[in-house]
Motif scaffolding. Structure first.
Motif, PDB file in Angstrom:
ATOM      1  N   ALA A   1      -6.906 -13.087  -6.999  1.00 23.86           N
ATOM      2  CA  ALA A   1      -7.326 -12.018  -6.080  1.00 23.86           C
ATOM      3  C   ALA A   1      -7.037 -10.632  -6.658  1.00 23.86           C
ATOM      4  O   ALA A   1      -7.777  -9.692  -6.406  1.00 23.86           O
ATOM      5  CB  ALA A   1      -6.625 -12.190  -4.740  1.00 23.86           C
ATOM      6  N   TYR A   2      -5.964 -10.500  -7.441  1.00 18.74           N
ATOM      7  CA  TYR A   2      -5.655  -9.208  -8.050  1.00 18.74           C
ATOM      8  C   TYR A   2      -6.789  -8.758  -8.964  1.00 18.74           C
ATOM      9  O   TYR A   2      -7.177  -7.594  -8.963  1.00 18.74           O
ATOM     10  CB  TYR A   2      -4.365  -9.288  -8.875  1.00 18.74           C
TER      11      TYR A   2
ATOM     12  N   GLN B   1      -3.535 -12.810   0.459  1.00 19.50           N
ATOM     13  CA  GLN B   1      -2.344 -12.267  -0.217  1.00 19.50           C
ATOM     14  C   GLN B   1      -2.399 -10.748  -0.101  1.00 19.50           C
ATOM     15  O   GLN B   1      -3.468 -10.170   0.023  1.00 19.50           O
ATOM     16  CB  GLN B   1      -2.317 -12.622  -1.704  1.00 19.50           C
ATOM     17  N   PHE B   2      -1.238 -10.116  -0.175  1.00 21.82           N
ATOM     18  CA  PHE B   2      -1.208  -8.660  -0.081  1.00 21.82           C
ATOM     19  C   PHE B   2      -1.435  -8.082  -1.466  1.00 21.82           C
ATOM     20  O   PHE B   2      -0.528  -8.052  -2.289  1.00 21.82           O
ATOM     21  CB  PHE B   2       0.134  -8.180   0.476  1.00 21.82           C
ATOM     22  N   ILE B   3      -2.655  -7.641  -1.729  1.00 20.36           N
ATOM     23  CA  ILE B   3      -2.992  -7.201  -3.074  1.00 20.36           C
ATOM     24  C   ILE B   3      -2.912  -5.684  -3.171  1.00 20.36           C
ATOM     25  O   ILE B   3      -3.765  -4.968  -2.650  1.00 20.36           O
ATOM     26  CB  ILE B   3      -4.412  -7.672  -3.466  1.00 20.36           C
ATOM     27  N   ASN B   4      -1.850  -5.195  -3.837  1.00 24.48           N
ATOM     28  CA  ASN B   4      -1.717  -3.770  -4.126  1.00 24.48           C
ATOM     29  C   ASN B   4      -1.235  -3.646  -5.560  1.00 24.48           C
ATOM     30  O   ASN B   4      -0.698  -4.592  -6.116  1.00 24.48           O
ATOM     31  CB  ASN B   4      -0.688  -3.127  -3.204  1.00 24.48           C
TER      32      ASN B   4
ATOM     33  N   ALA C   1     -15.794  -3.411  -0.269  1.00 24.07           N
ATOM     34  CA  ALA C   1     -14.335  -3.433  -0.309  1.00 24.07           C
ATOM     35  C   ALA C   1     -13.878  -4.775   0.225  1.00 24.07           C
ATOM     36  O   ALA C   1     -14.549  -5.370   1.066  1.00 24.07           O
ATOM     37  CB  ALA C   1     -13.756  -2.310   0.541  1.00 24.07           C
ATOM     38  N   MET C   2     -12.762  -5.266  -0.287  1.00 30.61           N
ATOM     39  CA  MET C   2     -12.319  -6.594   0.137  1.00 30.61           C
ATOM     40  C   MET C   2     -10.804  -6.610   0.334  1.00 30.61           C
ATOM     41  O   MET C   2     -10.064  -5.986  -0.414  1.00 30.61           O
ATOM     42  CB  MET C   2     -12.735  -7.619  -0.921  1.00 30.61           C
TER      43      MET C   2
ATOM     44  N   ARG D   1      -6.605   0.739   1.357  1.00 29.66           N
ATOM     45  CA  ARG D   1      -7.316   0.835   0.076  1.00 29.66           C
ATOM     46  C   ARG D   1      -8.778   0.442   0.253  1.00 29.66           C
ATOM     47  O   ARG D   1      -9.665   0.982  -0.404  1.00 29.66           O
ATOM     48  CB  ARG D   1      -6.665  -0.068  -0.977  1.00 29.66           C
TER      49      ARG D   1
ATOM     50  N   ALA E   1     -20.193 -10.119  -1.597  1.00 23.34           N
ATOM     51  CA  ALA E   1     -19.603  -9.034  -2.379  1.00 23.34           C
ATOM     52  C   ALA E   1     -20.287  -8.864  -3.727  1.00 23.34           C
ATOM     53  O   ALA E   1     -20.321  -7.764  -4.278  1.00 23.34           O
ATOM     54  CB  ALA E   1     -18.118  -9.305  -2.598  1.00 23.34           C
TER      55      ALA E   1
ATOM     56  N   TYR F   1      -7.596  -9.438   1.026  1.00 21.20           N
ATOM     57  CA  TYR F   1      -7.336 -10.865   0.860  1.00 21.20           C
ATOM     58  C   TYR F   1      -6.180 -11.332   1.729  1.00 21.20           C
ATOM     59  O   TYR F   1      -5.435 -10.529   2.282  1.00 21.20           O
ATOM     60  CB  TYR F   1      -6.995 -11.154  -0.598  1.00 21.20           C
TER      61      TYR F   1
ATOM     62  N   ILE G   1     -13.494  -4.989  -7.895  1.00 22.55           N
ATOM     63  CA  ILE G   1     -14.158  -4.282  -6.799  1.00 22.55           C
ATOM     64  C   ILE G   1     -13.848  -2.792  -6.866  1.00 22.55           C
ATOM     65  O   ILE G   1     -14.689  -1.954  -6.600  1.00 22.55           O
ATOM     66  CB  ILE G   1     -13.735  -4.886  -5.442  1.00 22.55           C
TER      67      ILE G   1
ATOM     68  N   ARG H   1     -17.715 -14.108  -1.221  1.00 26.88           N
ATOM     69  CA  ARG H   1     -17.851 -13.747  -2.644  1.00 26.88           C
ATOM     70  C   ARG H   1     -19.317 -13.502  -2.987  1.00 26.88           C
ATOM     71  O   ARG H   1     -19.630 -12.640  -3.802  1.00 26.88           O
ATOM     72  CB  ARG H   1     -17.264 -14.846  -3.529  1.00 26.88           C
TER      73      ARG H   1
END
Lengths: 361, 290
Positions: B180-181, A82-85, A77-78, A145, A49, A80, B187, A46
């Motif tokens: 995180a979202y 969890q699958f963040i979309n 770009a990061m 992404r 970033a 995680y 970002i 963090r």
């Protein structure tokens, strides 16, 4: 492109998450942050970033101070755990979203989205929505992404931890290939030593908010700078035993006394900590091996291998031995260690003598 | 050994009896009334579908239904966006989160008739703070006489009472979104609006569906608060379906028409709720939300 952390630390509510750290990551390198949960991997990411501002120190990007700069203004770009979309967008729109926010023209966006989708093997799923995909595909979409932006710094925070074994292996094998094509600085956080070794590159081991060592991954593994690094970079953790050297004799723990021989001749007299990895403990004796009488505590059988937990004079050791060993708990067990596999650390934890097998490699 | 017997019925029996007494028998009584006519003395005459026919041609019922639809639409149009807005601005953690939650839950704990009484006094021009203030400011406000004043008061009262429910549900939905979202959106340089549109709204869809259904059903059945506040007046201005129904059944003792009316009322609520549900879950699939 280089990312430099200069004396960077992070204190939250009186608790130190990251102690002052210096780290320089070069362009086109894969950097693994290895450490147990709560070691400070995520905090460090963090800070890299720009999601958090360090309590002290500076973050430099290509020599320029970006410490106070917002994450939006950096090329980062990061990905995680969890699958963040974006749940309501198709895979295509998800991959395109960072480019659209950058204000690129339609044709460029289309080319880059399709290229990235192809690289991540998402082309057949491109019109689907993330929640209609498998976990592995969702994470591929999140990776796409991150990659499509061509950000100079790509941070991967335990990206494979939520995937099942098979998908994890599959995606892990691809990451170095993807990384080579991108030319960015990759930072990859993981708790698993095995994962760090498979990814290669450089490795920074973390323990309780400190970077204990930073260097090429294989050499950190073979020649850990201190006992803490050795413990972090070994799963199950490295086993330790106190040794005393007097003259040409070495005493292990409170008992076994062996000749120092050529292996330990050069050590000064005194007390040290010897360490060996679980996979170097054997149940079959060999010429010149060190023998220890222990009590078996428990065995865990994992397919073709067995974890043997033994008690040696009050210290718990874990050994990883081949084959299925169904042994009764509580029985005495003689275990063997080849002296060539033994590391010697000083009482302060610093490495005094790496194991010879590691030096040779 | 005999492995089959009828003993299992005894296990189901208590439930059957309970449901019969609490739901089936009362409902069937209403059905009974709706197809018969009585002149007292417990004498009943078969009336067929006459009461239903009557009610379908009753201007009174159509007017009440019209008012009801307008009322529920206004309520939903105000409470859902307002509830979401409140939820988004509530603190996410810490002491203030708890304080806000308790404050938000307070209106929900107040009984309906008490809410009606509170607003009845609050809005009075002679002793009520709201009525007095508006009057002093020169606003022509009198909810017992003015059509718009009465509607405005009933609506504001309902918003005051029930927006909390939407806000609490939306808040629960927002709390379930992993941090995180938000980081990922940050970002990506996504705007506040994009975060709402593409992350928060899809993630809140499930709870919002429930909130809209609950608020629709409840507002469509509203009785106590306007009854205490305006008694359905001035004139018939705030006579909603339930108020009209009670007037008919208990005020005029027209049990037959009232029963027919109730059944149609029940059907209308079911059908509209079903339509709402289908539309919202289909939207869900299209948008790929959870």
């Amino acid at each position: 492109m280089t990312l430099t952390l200069k004396d960077v630390s992070k204190v939250v509510g009186g608790r130190t998450h990251v102690y002052p750290t210096d780290l320089t990551l070069e362009k086109g390198t894969m950097n693994v942050l290895l450490g147990p949960t709560n070691a400070g991997k995520t905090t460090l990411m963090r800070l890299m970033a720009g999601l958090d501002v360090p309590t002290s120190g500076q973050v430099l990007w290509q020599g320029e101070d970006v410490t106070g700069q917002r994450v939006q203004d950096r090329k980062v770009a990061m990905v995680y755990q969890q699958f963040i979309n974006y749940p309501s967008m198709s895979v295509y729109d998800n991959i395109a979203s960072p480019l659209r926010l950058m204000g690129l023209d339609k044709a460029t966006i289309d080319t880059r989205v399709r290229e990235t989708a192809e690289l991540m093997q998402l082309t057949p799923q491109i019109e689907r929505r993330p929640l209609e995909l498998s976990g592995g595909q969702q994470q591929r979409c999140a990776l796409a992404r991150a990659l499509v932006k061509n950000a100079g710094l790509v941070l991967l925070d335990e990206p494979l931890a939520n995937l099942d074994y098979k998908l994890r292996e599959e995606l892990r094998a691809e990451i170095p290939r993807i990384f080579e094509k991108s030319g960015s600085i990759f930072v990859y956080a993981t708790t698993e030593p095995e994962e760090a070794l498979l990814l290669g590159g450089n490795c920074a081991t973390l323990w309780q908010g400190r970077v204990t060592q930073f260097g090429p991954t294989p050499s950190v593994y073979r020649q850990p700078a201190d006992a803490t690094t050795a413990r972090v970079f070994s799963d199950p953790p490295m086993n330790f035993i106190e040794i005393h050297k007097t003259g040409d004799r070495i005493r292990f723990g409170t008992g076994d006394d062996v000749a120092a021989g050529a292996r330990w001749q050069d050590l000064d007299d005194g007390t040290y900590t010897a360490g060996f990895r679980p996979n170097h403990m054997t149940l079959e004796g060999a010429d010149g091996a060190l023998n220890f009488d222990t009590t078996l505590v428990v065995t865990e059988i994992t397919g073709s291998e067995t974890f043997v937990h033994v008690d040696h004079q009050g210290t718990r050791w874990v050994g990883l031995v081949h084959g299925v060993r169904d042994l009764d708990a509580g029985r005495p067990l003689r275990v063997h260690i080849d002296p060539r596999h033994v590391y010697v650390f000083g009482t302060d934890g610093r490495l005094v003598q790496p194991a010879p097998y590691a030096e040779a490699a | 050994m005999k492995t089959e017997n009828q003993k299992a019925w005894f296990l189901v029996l208590p439930v059957l009896i309970l449901v019969a007494f609490s739901a089936v028998i009362p409902l069937m009584t209403v059905v009974n009334y709706s197809v018969q006519d009585t002149f007292g003395n417990n004498q009943f005459f078969w009336a067929g579908l006459a009461w239903f026919d009557d009610m379908l041609h009753s201007e009174r019922m159509w007017n009440a239904l019209g008012r009801q639809i307008v009322f529920s639409s206004i309520i939903l149009a105000i409470e859902v966006p307002l509830g979401v807005l409140v939820a988004r601005n509530m603190p996410k953690k810490g002491v203030w989160a708890s304080v806000c939650l308790v404050l938000m839950a307070l209106p929900l704990l107040i009984p309906w008739n008490v809410v009606g009484t509170i607003w009845q006094i609050f809005g009075r021009v002679d002793i009520g703070l709201l009525g007095y203030t508006l009057d002093a400011l020169g606003v022509d406000y009198n909810y017992t006489q003015g059509f718009y004043a009465a509607w405005a008061t009933v609506i504001v009262m309902d918003v005051w009472h029930w927006t909390s429910l939407v806000a609490l549900l939306a808040y629960a939905g927002l709390q379930s979104i992993p941090d995180a979202y938000y980081q990922a959106a940050k970002i990506d340089q996504a705007s506040r609006w994009s975060v709402f549109r593409y992350i928060e709204l899809p993630k809140m869809r499930g709870v919002l569906t429930i909130a809209i259904l609950l608020r629709f059903m409840d507002s469509f059945k509203i009785y106590t608060e306007p009854f205490v506040l305006t008694g359905g007046g001035p004139g018939n201005a705030t006579t909603f379906l339930s108020i009209d129904l009670v007037k008919m059944a208990l005020g005029q003792f027209d049990l037959g028409p009232a029963a027919a009316f109730s059944l149609m009322y029940f059907l209308v609520i079911m059908v509209i709720s079903y339509v709402f549900y289908i539309v919202m879950t289909n939207l869900d699939k299209e948008e790929g939300g959870e």
